[in-house]
Design an enzyme around this catalytic site. Structure first.
Site, PDB file in Angstrom:
ATOM      1  N   TYR A  19       0.864  -1.180   0.000  1.00  9.96           N
ATOM      2  CA  TYR A  19       0.000   0.000   0.000  1.00  9.96           C
ATOM      3  C   TYR A  19       0.900   1.229   0.000  1.00  9.96           C
ATOM      4  O   TYR A  19       1.876   1.287   0.760  1.00  9.96           O
ATOM      5  CB  TYR A  19      -0.872  -0.024   1.262  1.00  9.96           C
TER       6      TYR A  19
ATOM      7  N   ASP B 113       9.358   2.547  -0.879  1.00  9.03           N
ATOM      8  CA  ASP B 113       8.408   3.223  -0.005  1.00  9.03           C
ATOM      9  C   ASP B 113       8.748   2.821   1.434  1.00  9.03           C
ATOM     10  O   ASP B 113       8.393   1.735   1.894  1.00  9.03           O
ATOM     11  CB  ASP B 113       6.982   2.815  -0.375  1.00  9.03           C
TER      12      ASP B 113
ATOM     13  N   LYS C  56       5.734   9.059   8.821  1.00  2.73           N
ATOM     14  CA  LYS C  56       5.620   8.476  10.172  1.00  2.73           C
ATOM     15  C   LYS C  56       6.733   8.910  11.128  1.00  2.73           C
ATOM     16  O   LYS C  56       6.667   9.992  11.672  1.00  2.73           O
ATOM     17  CB  LYS C  56       5.498   6.960  10.062  1.00  2.73           C
TER      18      LYS C  56
HETATM   19  N1  HOZ Z   1      -2.598   3.733   6.784  1.00  2.00           N
HETATM   20  C1  HOZ Z   1      -2.766   3.048   8.045  1.00  2.00           C
HETATM   21  C2  HOZ Z   1      -2.953   1.608   7.837  1.00  2.00           C
HETATM   22  N2  HOZ Z   1      -1.834   0.972   7.224  1.00  2.00           N
HETATM   23  C3  HOZ Z   1      -3.946   3.574   8.810  1.00  2.00           C
HETATM   24  C4  HOZ Z   1      -3.698   4.924   9.319  1.00  2.00           C
HETATM   25  C5  HOZ Z   1      -4.715   5.419  10.334  1.00  2.00           C
HETATM   26  O1  HOZ Z   1      -5.850   4.957  10.372  1.00  2.00           O
HETATM   27  O2  HOZ Z   1      -4.334   6.260  11.114  1.00  2.00           O
END
Ligand code: HOZ
Length: 426
Positions: free
Chosen positions: A143, A238, A266
């Site tokens: 993803y 990524d 992050k």
């Molecule tokens: N993109 C996150 C899952 N891989 C979720 C991020 C969120 O809900 O804060």
């Protein structure tokens, strides 16, 4: 137990679609009501009903130092009173850029964004602008944020381009995105032999964190690097999840591979919204204002967010930081896995640095199809059993988990004890 959360969730659903600002938070995969949090400190979370949890999400990665680390909080406070946003250059963003360049040698120049999604979207546009090619390749189960061109599922064969995986993404937009199986060398080689020279870029999570936690083979990663070089394809790692999470030099440091571009997020924001993409100087020179590839952002390089990121990077770079984090992470994974085995439940697990995966299947999965074979129903019961015992895990079998530097031996012990109890009920 969750009365206040339930009330807030009911109210939220009136004004926020699904009651959440990001779908996985809605607990749809595991059932039940999402928990609303009031406070977090170190390895712990407290919800609005006063329940305390040991946290293994860590805000989906950023909270590597634990929540509300006093030095990070102080850096943010000191910066905030001097102005929260200028929409103009500041010295702090230069410092963060210098730090990223120093810690990740593949990055010669870097641009800051406000999220990982922006970073991956921009990196792909840049790769296309640099190569003058249109086609891109990604992998099933990886993803890369919610940019249109990346919300795509595999076509019917290796050489068929994908279909949108979200309503609202026109078929045309993903018509140039090819989706391959993760970690399948044969398919990769065959595809490159056929259309390698037409590809602008390959984007990959060098350790997948969005189909739980899957590490590709060294051979696969080396071959991917060699194929991209041979065909003039921009290799994008990524590392939004893995950057400064699996080690000080990311997954690229672990594999000893130099990507052409890297995307980050992050941890580099220390809990504030920061993303980044960077890499080879000759590629980055195609970005506006130097080159023709446009990319911008009002809050890019935001000084308060950058202050949190800089302090976080300073602290994770201290000698021994990642060794200690990796030790407690693997101790927890091993503890839970052995508890499952003792109860006769098939479970495999893996970790690197402060990131981990546990799966209800005997052998570690190596690709998306194998991840899908894990026992989801059992995971859901495990999730709720752990939650009831004060252990907060990702509410989905397909998310990686995160441990912070503040998780101590008694937290790990409490986690394995809870797991032992839950496994008896599965
Ligand atoms: N993109 C996150 C899952 N891989 C979720 C991020 C969120 O809900 O804060």
């Amino acid at each position: 137990m969750y009365e206040q959360s339930k009330k807030l969730f009911d109210k939220s659903q009136r004004v926020i679609p699904g009651g959440v600002n990001s779908p996985v938070r809605a607990f749809r995969a595991v059932g039940g009501t999402p928990i609303f949090f009031r406070e977090a400190k170190g390895a712990y979370l407290w919800d609005v009903d006063g329940n305390k949890f040991i946290d293994y999400i860590g805000s989906w990665g950023p909270a590597i130092l634990g929540h509300a680390h006093p030095e990070v909080v102080k850096a943010v406070q000191e910066r905030a009173v001097k102005g929260m946003s200028f929409g103009a250059p500041t010295e702090a963003e230069l410092e963060l850029a210098e730090r990223l360049v120093e810690l990740l040698p593949s990055i010669e120049q870097v641009r800051l964004t406000s999220s990982g999604t922006e970073a991956t979207m921009s990196a792909i546009r840049l790769a296309r602008g640099f190569t003058g090619r249109t086609k891109i390749m990604k992998f099933e189960g990886c993803y890369h944020g919610h940019g249109d061109a990346l919300l795509v599922k595999a076509g019917s064969g290796a050489l068929t381009f994908g279909h949108p995986s979200s309503a609202g993404v026109p078929a045309d937009v993903v018509a140039n995105t090819l989706v391959l199986s993760y970690n399948e060398l044969d398919e990769l080689e065959k595809t490159f032999a056929t259309i390698g020279d037409e590809l602008a870029c390959v984007i990959i999570e060098p350790i997948a964190g969005n189909m739980n936690f899957v590490m590709p083979s060294v051979d696969y990663m080396n071959s991917l690097r060699a194929l991209c070089t041979r065909h003039g394809v921009v290799l994008i790692f990524d590392e939004v999840m893995t950057g400064f999470r699996v080690g000080l030099h990311g997954a690229q440091g672990h594999y000893g591979i130099t990507p052409d571009l890297t995307t980050l997020g992050k941890v580099i924001g220390g809990g504030m919204p920061v993303g980044a993409f960077g890499g080879r100087r000759d590629i980055m020179a195609h970005l506006a204002p130097l080159g023709g590839v446009y990319q911008a952002g009002t809050l890019s390089g935001n000084p308060v967010a950058v202050a949190a990121g800089l302090k976080t990077l300073e602290l994770v770079a201290k000698p021994g930081f990642f060794e200690a984090l990796a030790a407690s992470t693997s101790q927890m994974v091993e503890g839970v896995r052995s508890a499952a085995h003792a109860a006769g439940i098939p479970m495999s697990g893996a970790s690197l640095g402060g990131m981990f995966g546990l799966y209800f299947r005997e052998k570690l999965p190596t690709n998306y199809a194998e991840v899908m074979e894990a026992d989801r129903e059992r995971f859901n019961k495990y999730f709720h059993g752990m939650l009831a015992r004060g252990i907060y895990l990702a509410p989905s079998a397909f998310e990686a988990g995160f441990v912070s530097a503040m998780h101590n031996a008694s937290d790990i012990e409490a986690t394995t004890t809870a797991a032992r109890e839950v496994f008896k009920t599965l």
